[in-house]
Design an enzyme around this catalytic site. Structure first.
Site, PDB file in Angstrom:
ATOM      1  N   LYS A  31     -16.733   6.033  14.841  1.00  0.00           N
ATOM      2  CA  LYS A  31     -17.149   4.627  14.912  1.00  0.00           C
ATOM      3  C   LYS A  31     -18.320   4.313  13.977  1.00  0.00           C
ATOM      4  O   LYS A  31     -18.269   3.353  13.201  1.00  0.00           O
ATOM      5  CB  LYS A  31     -17.531   4.312  16.368  1.00  0.00           C
ATOM      6  CG  LYS A  31     -18.271   3.011  16.579  1.00  0.00           C
ATOM      7  CD  LYS A  31     -18.521   2.774  18.050  1.00  0.00           C
ATOM      8  CE  LYS A  31     -19.541   3.715  18.637  1.00  0.00           C
ATOM      9  NZ  LYS A  31     -20.912   3.430  18.220  1.00  0.00           N
ATOM     10  N   THR A  32     -19.383   5.134  14.045  1.00  0.00           N
ATOM     11  CA  THR A  32     -20.565   4.863  13.214  1.00  0.00           C
ATOM     12  C   THR A  32     -20.230   4.996  11.738  1.00  0.00           C
ATOM     13  O   THR A  32     -20.716   4.238  10.893  1.00  0.00           O
ATOM     14  CB  THR A  32     -21.717   5.819  13.594  1.00  0.00           C
ATOM     15  OG1 THR A  32     -21.947   5.731  15.002  1.00  0.00           O
ATOM     16  CG2 THR A  32     -22.987   5.469  12.854  1.00  0.00           C
ATOM     17  N   ASP A 219     -21.915  -3.442  16.930  1.00  0.00           N
ATOM     18  CA  ASP A 219     -21.579  -2.123  17.473  1.00  0.00           C
ATOM     19  C   ASP A 219     -21.528  -2.212  18.998  1.00  0.00           C
ATOM     20  O   ASP A 219     -22.194  -3.062  19.597  1.00  0.00           O
ATOM     21  CB  ASP A 219     -22.665  -1.133  17.024  1.00  0.00           C
ATOM     22  CG  ASP A 219     -22.320   0.305  17.375  1.00  0.00           C
ATOM     23  OD1 ASP A 219     -21.153   0.589  17.685  1.00  0.00           O
ATOM     24  OD2 ASP A 219     -23.232   1.155  17.340  1.00  0.00           O
ATOM     25  N   GLU A 220     -20.746  -1.345  19.638  1.00  0.00           N
ATOM     26  CA  GLU A 220     -20.668  -1.286  21.109  1.00  0.00           C
ATOM     27  C   GLU A 220     -20.372  -2.675  21.711  1.00  0.00           C
ATOM     28  O   GLU A 220     -21.003  -3.111  22.672  1.00  0.00           O
ATOM     29  CB  GLU A 220     -21.980  -0.736  21.710  1.00  0.00           C
ATOM     30  CG  GLU A 220     -22.411   0.614  21.162  1.00  0.00           C
ATOM     31  CD  GLU A 220     -21.602   1.783  21.731  1.00  0.00           C
ATOM     32  OE1 GLU A 220     -20.569   1.539  22.370  1.00  0.00           O
ATOM     33  OE2 GLU A 220     -22.025   2.935  21.519  1.00  0.00           O
ATOM     34  N   GLN A 250     -15.210   2.504  27.470  1.00  0.00           N
ATOM     35  CA  GLN A 250     -16.608   2.924  27.606  1.00  0.00           C
ATOM     36  C   GLN A 250     -17.513   1.757  28.010  1.00  0.00           C
ATOM     37  O   GLN A 250     -18.726   1.796  27.790  1.00  0.00           O
ATOM     38  CB  GLN A 250     -17.102   3.545  26.300  1.00  0.00           C
ATOM     39  CG  GLN A 250     -16.375   4.834  25.945  1.00  0.00           C
ATOM     40  CD  GLN A 250     -16.960   5.503  24.712  1.00  0.00           C
ATOM     41  OE1 GLN A 250     -18.047   6.066  24.742  1.00  0.00           O
ATOM     42  NE2 GLN A 250     -16.230   5.446  23.612  1.00  0.00           N
ATOM     43  N   ARG A 598     -18.312  13.345  26.185  1.00  0.00           N
ATOM     44  CA  ARG A 598     -19.524  13.792  25.461  1.00  0.00           C
ATOM     45  C   ARG A 598     -19.334  15.220  24.957  1.00  0.00           C
ATOM     46  O   ARG A 598     -20.100  15.695  24.125  1.00  0.00           O
ATOM     47  CB  ARG A 598     -20.758  13.786  26.381  1.00  0.00           C
ATOM     48  CG  ARG A 598     -21.214  12.455  26.998  1.00  0.00           C
ATOM     49  CD  ARG A 598     -21.320  11.347  25.997  1.00  0.00           C
ATOM     50  NE  ARG A 598     -20.060  10.619  25.920  1.00  0.00           N
ATOM     51  CZ  ARG A 598     -19.679   9.916  24.866  1.00  0.00           C
ATOM     52  NH1 ARG A 598     -20.425   9.867  23.789  1.00  0.00           N
ATOM     53  NH2 ARG A 598     -18.522   9.263  24.852  1.00  0.00           N
TER      54      ARG A 598
END
Length: 710
Positions: A31-32, A219-220, A250, A598
């Site tokens: 994603k980043t 983002d997010e 998420q 994670r």
């Protein structure tokens, strides 16, 4: 910039220009990388000036990482780009525009502690019962109202005359807002609401920012609440050049106003949106992904997708069963040491996750009992900037910048002690003006000469440093202030370990300011205070230290570790009691999904068959429904894993060579017999009955006992 290394869907997301774009980016799907590549592509391939780009995320840590990566990708100067959190972008807008709604631009940002203090003062002033209207509970209610954009008048409009408690809450809310304005202060939620107020009341300012931010990236996106959605919607409604990245699986912040429908209904809010799904995971093993998906896929309110990976199948999920929370902690501890030894792992490869902060206590105890208090760190304890000694200095600095800040005034007017008591302060407050203005007219108050002199000196100090703040650097101001207040002497004269620690924290604080200045040239005291006020727990976390990390699952989102231990998997704890309704249980499932994803290599799920709650006797528990939702084929049942290590001593070179009823001799107390051993390893407490009938409780490693064989 090289985008050839991106996979097909990542590249599609980066190259799609024109119109709204939603990227569903699963855990570990890059994603980043996509976000930063997109920014670089806009600048280098499309030719969009950096100062026309706005990129927004949720933590300073994520914003800094994004900024750093973009700097690495782009060769041209991009110093004009706006990358920050929603709150920092809101603060940036307000510093320039807030005078339009009759605030001063040097406003103070109140943290949760300051906000609660102001609410408490408000409740007292209204003469309401503090037990019935607990400040912390009221604070949560006010924040929830703001997150759904409900102002006091909105709530009042839907009340019936019989709802007395709700009416009183509205009175508190209304006066709290009034007091914030009198203090020229904002709470965190105002940083989102007030830009909207300005944009709605002054359309020309909205037009200015729409032209300034011609391309907006978020983002997010699944974590956005109503004010955040409105801010983004207003900025992009004409051009529709918006690019959002997120994962509805998420979305775990519903309890603080996040609205999952923002991402699920994106194409309703932004017409003709392009939707791209990133489903290849680069982080976890196949087994971990299958286990996580087997749980989250049971949710109804989600977009259809499934993560896949080219990584190895990996080890199966391990279940650890403890007979109580202490036993659960010992099993976690032993497994960490076992893996560390077998895999030659580092401590920072491990994270222990829990649903609530209170669950860290038995885990911490296990580390400490085994002499490993320096081998773990906790995210979510008392934040550095929340420590009393640091808050005291910050209160001085805030008052230098904003003389209307009554919360800061109240905190430091008698620190260090100046002989100004409650009675004197009540007389000052009774004037109903800013305390520093009231002090200028001390002749109007019936105060002793000593109190008048102290208040006058304090007033002069604040005004002196207020002038300095306009000319000198933050570090110079702080160093001068510390010397002026003689804080080193103040703490050293107390001669306690606590006061020594407090002084060390102040030294660390000064170092932090100097470091901030070195990274932010020409910074002002106001800039520094804003930076500090927007920091979160996770912003100070560094995984460079070789320590096991303990944190809540909420804090762990966006992070990754080789080995993940998810603890307290019991119905009523995870998922929590209130979460058995459909919407709530879905958010808890998403939280479980976040926890599992994670992990790179291994996941351990632990629970206790009984647990103490609120100091009660141990209460029997039931294993979490989430564990039962994982297919048996993904769980390691090849050996009696549940009881691995249960009969072992802790896995340390700290075994003790005594047992109950052994006869021993102590150099001072003489001969005796061991009655009881508490704890494990060399930190065990040994109760000994000496031959003169005197009982002593000694720590084994310091006792230097000689075992008698006769």
């Amino acid at each position: 910039m090289d985008i050839k290394s991106l996979n097909k869907e990542q590249r599609k997301a980066v190259e799609k220009i024109g119109g709204p774009v939603l990227v569903f980016a699963g855990a570990g799907s890059g994603k980043t990388r996509v976000l930063t590549s997109k920014i670089a592509y806009l600048i280098e391939s499309i030719g969009l000036p950096p100062n026309k780009i706005l990129a927004v995320t949720f933590t300073n840590k994520a914003a800094q990482e994004m900024k750093s990566r973009v700097f690495d990708l782009v060769k041209s100067d991009i110093t004009g780009i706006s990358i920050g959190t929603f709150h920092s972008i809101g603060a940036m807008i307000l510093r320039k525009e807030i005078h339009l709604i009759n605030y001063e631009n040097n406003f103070t940002i109140y943290d949760a502690q300051d906000s609660k203090g102001l609410i408490k003062n408000t409740i007292k002033e209204l003469e309401f019962d503090l037990k019935m209207y607990d400040p912390r509970s009221v604070q949560i209610r006010i924040s929830n109202a703001k997150n759904t954009m409900q102002m006091p008048e909105d709530i009042l409009g839907i009340l019936d005359d019989t709802n007395i408690n709700q009416k009183k809450f509205v009175e508190i809310y209304k006066m709290y807002q009034k007091k914030l304005k009198e203090n020229n202060a904002l709470d965190f939620d105002d940083l989102l609401l007030l830009p909207l107020k300005i944009f709605n009341e002054f359309p020309d300012r909205l037009l200015f920012y729409q032209n300034k931010f011609q391309y907006v990236l978020v983002d997010e996106y699944q974590d956005t609440n109503k004010p955040q959605f409105e801010l983004i919607f207003l900025l992009t409604k004409d051009r529709q050049d918006i690019f959002v990245v997120g994962d509805d699986d998420q979305s775990i912040y519903g309890w603080r106003g996040a609205d999952i429908s923002n991402i699920l209904d994106f194409n309703k809010s932004f017409k003709n949106a392009s939707i791209i799904k990133l489903e290849q995971n680069y982080r976890s093993t196949k087994n971990i992904l299958d286990a996580a998906w087997s749980v989250v896929s049971r949710n109804i309110n989600r977009s259809e997708k499934k993560l896949w990976t080219d990584n190895e199948i990996g080890k199966k999920i391990i279940i650890l069963e403890g007979y109580n929370e202490k036993d659960e902690s010992i099993k976690i501890f032993n497994n960490i040491l076992e893996i560390k030894k077998k895999m030659k792992a580092s401590y920072n490869d491990f994270v222990i996750l829990y649903r609530t902060n209170a669950q860290s206590r038995p885990i911490e105890n296990t580390f400490m009992i085994n002499g490993m208090q320096n081998n773990y760190h906790i995210i979510g304890g008392v934040k550095f900037y929340d420590r009393k000694e640091i808050k005291d200095i910050l209160a001085y600095l805030r008052l230098f910048v904003n003389k209307k800040d009554s919360i800061s005034f109240e905190r430091i007017v008698n620190f260090p002690p100046r002989g100004i008591g409650k009675t004197s302060l009540e007389k000052i407050y009774s004037s109903n003006t800013d305390p520093l203005i009231a002090i200028k007219k001390l002749e109007d108050f019936k105060l002793g000469n000593k109190q008048k002199q102290s208040l006058s000196d304090f007033n002069n100090l604040i005004h002196l440093y207020s002038d300095k703040a306009k000319k000198e650097s933050p570090s110079e101001i702080v160093k001068d202030l510390i010397e002026e207040l003689k804080l080193k002497n103040y703490y050293e004269n107390h001669q306690t370990s606590d006061s020594v620690d407090r002084w060390k924290n102040i030294e660390e604080f000064v170092s932090g300011i100097s470091e901030y200045e070195s990274m932010n040239k020409s910074t002002t005291l106001s800039d520094y205070l804003e930076e500090v006020s927007l920091l979160t727990d996770i912003d100070s976390w560094k995984n460079n230290d070789d320590k096991v990390t303990l944190m809540t699952i909420h804090s762990a989102k966006g992070l990754e570790f080789k080995y993940v231990f998810v603890t307290g998997l019991e119905d009523g704890l995870f998922p929590v009691n209130r979460s058995f309704e459909d919407a709530d249980i879905e958010e808890e499932r998403r939280l479980f999904y976040v926890a599992l994803t994670r992990a790179h290599e291994r996941v351990f799920l632990s629970y206790a068959k009984s647990r103490r709650k609120f100091g009660s006797e141990p209460i029997p528990t039931v294993i979490s429904r989430f564990v039962k939702e994982i297919p048996d084929k993904l769980i390691d049942t090849s050996i009696n894993i549940k009881n691995t290590f249960s009969q072992k001593r802790l896995y340390l070179d700290s075994k003790i060579d005594v047992k109950v009823n052994d006869k021993v001799e102590h150099k001072i107390f003489g001969k005796g017999r061991i009655l009881k051993i508490e704890g494990i390893g060399k930190n065990s407490k040994i109760t000994i009955l000496f031959f003169n009938n005197e009982r002593k409780k000694l720590i084994y490693k310091y006792a230097n006992l000689e075992i008698l064989t006769d």
